[in-house]
Scaffold this motif. Sequence first.
Motif, PDB file in Angstrom:
ATOM      1  N   LYS A   1     -21.975  28.704  19.556  1.00 57.33           N
ATOM      2  CA  LYS A   1     -20.719  28.289  18.922  1.00 57.33           C
ATOM      3  C   LYS A   1     -19.899  29.520  18.627  1.00 57.33           C
ATOM      4  O   LYS A   1     -20.397  30.560  18.217  1.00 57.33           O
ATOM      5  CB  LYS A   1     -21.006  27.534  17.630  1.00 57.33           C
ATOM      6  CG  LYS A   1     -21.738  26.215  17.838  1.00 57.33           C
ATOM      7  CD  LYS A   1     -21.943  25.490  16.521  1.00 57.33           C
ATOM      8  CE  LYS A   1     -22.659  24.167  16.744  1.00 57.33           C
ATOM      9  NZ  LYS A   1     -22.870  23.437  15.461  1.00 57.33           N
ATOM     10  N   TYR A   2     -18.604  29.383  18.817  1.00 61.16           N
ATOM     11  CA  TYR A   2     -17.708  30.529  18.598  1.00 61.16           C
ATOM     12  C   TYR A   2     -16.407  30.049  17.976  1.00 61.16           C
ATOM     13  O   TYR A   2     -16.100  28.880  17.929  1.00 61.16           O
ATOM     14  CB  TYR A   2     -17.446  31.292  19.907  1.00 61.16           C
ATOM     15  CG  TYR A   2     -16.912  30.455  21.018  1.00 61.16           C
ATOM     16  CD1 TYR A   2     -15.526  30.291  21.167  1.00 61.16           C
ATOM     17  CD2 TYR A   2     -17.759  29.796  21.924  1.00 61.16           C
ATOM     18  CE1 TYR A   2     -15.021  29.503  22.196  1.00 61.16           C
ATOM     19  CE2 TYR A   2     -17.259  29.027  22.939  1.00 61.16           C
ATOM     20  CZ  TYR A   2     -15.884  28.885  23.093  1.00 61.16           C
ATOM     21  OH  TYR A   2     -15.411  28.121  24.096  1.00 61.16           O
TER      22      TYR A   2
ATOM     23  N   GLU B   1      -7.754  36.376  31.878  1.00 63.58           N
ATOM     24  CA  GLU B   1      -7.989  34.929  31.715  1.00 63.58           C
ATOM     25  C   GLU B   1      -9.264  34.510  32.413  1.00 63.58           C
ATOM     26  O   GLU B   1     -10.045  33.711  31.880  1.00 63.58           O
ATOM     27  CB  GLU B   1      -6.798  34.141  32.291  1.00 63.58           C
ATOM     28  CG  GLU B   1      -5.546  34.250  31.446  1.00 63.58           C
ATOM     29  CD  GLU B   1      -4.445  33.350  31.977  1.00 63.58           C
ATOM     30  OE1 GLU B   1      -4.729  32.547  32.897  1.00 63.58           O
ATOM     31  OE2 GLU B   1      -3.314  33.448  31.486  1.00 63.58           O
TER      32      GLU B   1
ATOM     33  N   GLU C   1     -12.229  35.740  30.384  1.00 61.66           N
ATOM     34  CA  GLU C   1     -12.406  34.969  29.147  1.00 61.66           C
ATOM     35  C   GLU C   1     -13.002  33.599  29.445  1.00 61.66           C
ATOM     36  O   GLU C   1     -13.887  33.118  28.719  1.00 61.66           O
ATOM     37  CB  GLU C   1     -11.058  34.829  28.431  1.00 61.66           C
ATOM     38  CG  GLU C   1     -11.180  34.108  27.095  1.00 61.66           C
ATOM     39  CD  GLU C   1      -9.876  34.072  26.341  1.00 61.66           C
ATOM     40  OE1 GLU C   1      -9.827  33.365  25.331  1.00 61.66           O
ATOM     41  OE2 GLU C   1      -8.897  34.750  26.756  1.00 61.66           O
ATOM     42  N   LYS C   2     -12.518  32.956  30.558  1.00 66.83           N
ATOM     43  CA  LYS C   2     -13.055  31.650  30.929  1.00 66.83           C
ATOM     44  C   LYS C   2     -14.542  31.760  31.275  1.00 66.83           C
ATOM     45  O   LYS C   2     -15.354  30.919  30.872  1.00 66.83           O
ATOM     46  CB  LYS C   2     -12.294  31.091  32.120  1.00 66.83           C
ATOM     47  CG  LYS C   2     -12.769  29.692  32.545  1.00 66.83           C
ATOM     48  CD  LYS C   2     -11.954  29.186  33.710  1.00 66.83           C
ATOM     49  CE  LYS C   2     -12.390  27.765  34.080  1.00 66.83           C
ATOM     50  NZ  LYS C   2     -13.842  27.628  34.343  1.00 66.83           N
TER      51      LYS C   2
ATOM     52  N   ALA D   1     -20.947  30.953  27.090  1.00 68.73           N
ATOM     53  CA  ALA D   1     -21.275  30.594  25.703  1.00 68.73           C
ATOM     54  C   ALA D   1     -21.628  29.116  25.592  1.00 68.73           C
ATOM     55  O   ALA D   1     -22.592  28.746  24.904  1.00 68.73           O
ATOM     56  CB  ALA D   1     -20.098  30.934  24.795  1.00 68.73           C
ATOM     57  N   GLU D   2     -20.875  28.264  26.265  1.00 63.68           N
ATOM     58  CA  GLU D   2     -21.161  26.821  26.214  1.00 63.68           C
ATOM     59  C   GLU D   2     -22.472  26.486  26.872  1.00 63.68           C
ATOM     60  O   GLU D   2     -23.224  25.620  26.413  1.00 63.68           O
ATOM     61  CB  GLU D   2     -20.016  26.071  26.894  1.00 63.68           C
ATOM     62  CG  GLU D   2     -18.714  26.123  26.114  1.00 63.68           C
ATOM     63  CD  GLU D   2     -17.549  25.480  26.860  1.00 63.68           C
ATOM     64  OE1 GLU D   2     -17.795  25.008  27.996  1.00 63.68           O
ATOM     65  OE2 GLU D   2     -16.427  25.459  26.322  1.00 63.68           O
TER      66      GLU D   2
ATOM     67  N   ARG E   1     -16.494  32.022  28.099  1.00 64.26           N
ATOM     68  CA  ARG E   1     -16.578  30.750  27.375  1.00 64.26           C
ATOM     69  C   ARG E   1     -17.579  29.815  28.049  1.00 64.26           C
ATOM     70  O   ARG E   1     -18.356  29.126  27.376  1.00 64.26           O
ATOM     71  CB  ARG E   1     -15.197  30.093  27.310  1.00 64.26           C
ATOM     72  CG  ARG E   1     -14.224  30.831  26.384  1.00 64.26           C
ATOM     73  CD  ARG E   1     -12.872  30.118  26.335  1.00 64.26           C
ATOM     74  NE  ARG E   1     -11.924  30.855  25.508  1.00 64.26           N
ATOM     75  CZ  ARG E   1     -11.854  30.770  24.179  1.00 64.26           C
ATOM     76  NH1 ARG E   1     -12.687  29.954  23.541  1.00 64.26           N
ATOM     77  NH2 ARG E   1     -10.965  31.463  23.501  1.00 64.26           N
ATOM     78  N   ASP E   2     -17.543  29.807  29.389  1.00 65.48           N
ATOM     79  CA  ASP E   2     -18.498  28.973  30.118  1.00 65.48           C
ATOM     80  C   ASP E   2     -19.928  29.413  29.812  1.00 65.48           C
ATOM     81  O   ASP E   2     -20.835  28.588  29.640  1.00 65.48           O
ATOM     82  CB  ASP E   2     -18.233  29.055  31.624  1.00 65.48           C
ATOM     83  CG  ASP E   2     -16.925  28.375  32.012  1.00 65.48           C
ATOM     84  OD1 ASP E   2     -16.428  27.551  31.194  1.00 65.48           O
ATOM     85  OD2 ASP E   2     -16.414  28.670  33.102  1.00 65.48           O
TER      86      ASP E   2
END
Length: 379
Positions: free
Chosen positions: A378-379, A362, A365-366, A372-373, A369-370
Amino acid sequence: MANGTDYYAVLGVSSSATADEIKKQYRRLAKQYHPDANQNDPKAAERFKEISEAHNVLGDAEKRKQYDDMRRLGAFGGVGFGGGRASARPGAGARPGTGQPGAGTFTDFDVGGIGGLGDLFSSMFGGAAGARGARARGTEKGQTVEQTVEVPFRTAATGGQVPVALEVNEECAVCRGNGAAPGARIKPCGECSGRGVISFGQGSFAVNRPCPVCMGRGSVPTERCGTCRGTGEARVRRTVNITVPAGAETGTKVRLRGQGGKGTAGAQAGDLVITFTVLPDRFYSRDGLDLIATVPINIAQATLGSKVSVKTLDGKKVAIRIPAGTSAGRRFRVTGQGIEKDGRKGDLLVEITIAVPETLTEAQEKAMRDFAEATGMKY
């Protein structure tokens, strides 16, 4: 051609005659001496046979070239190299029915340094006459054994030894190569009258071959050896250590003199010819003398930069600095750490691959994502 006939004389043409001239003369003579046109002349049939035999050789470009080679080497008693000396086996002195000296079966002539006719026959008929010449005299060099051997990648690269299991023909231990059962008598071979050879024709040419009954020995036992069935040879299995030269590749061959099959009657042993097949390695591959090592790194290492440790072929470790932003497929060269051969040495090429994790925690993954943002992805 075993009788020494001059085919140009048979057709009545010069040795420089063209193919068309030979063909035209053959047709004229064949018509003149054809048996159907000379039923009351028994000599015409023999003459027709000689004409046909001559045309069979001179009318074929390849056979004519071979015939001319032999003619130039003095195979006709006075034609060609008159100064060459000639020696033949018994029965090679005169052509039957002609009384012409030196026109018999020319088997083993020595033409003064050019090489025997056995050598010429060898080139004409795939080596059969030359390779079997020794056997016809009761001895024969041992067989050449050829084998493909798989070699580990690193042994091929650095050199070393590999054991090889071989099956070869060796002299029978019971009869010691003479093919006779214990206590049996040896008598001259009836097939070849003790000469060890018989005349063998191939087209218009003839050569001497080892007698198939006595296998070139000139003698046969009253009772054959039960172990080798009279062949004088036995199939044996043995293991030898083969030295692999450094830098060997798939297809590299090595010849070990005298390591093949054992010769008969004290003749020289044959050779062992090894062809290497190099097995793949789990870490290295090869490009000439350069070694290629594939090293996986993760996304963070590729993005931020890192340092990796790579083993060289001799087991040492070298450190490679991976700069930030390295992409998959990029190579880094370590000079002088490749394969050494013939005084030259290649390099070690470290090729980078990006290892993508199949699963993430987790927290991982977080973090992704951070990331990527933050980059607007975009995903």
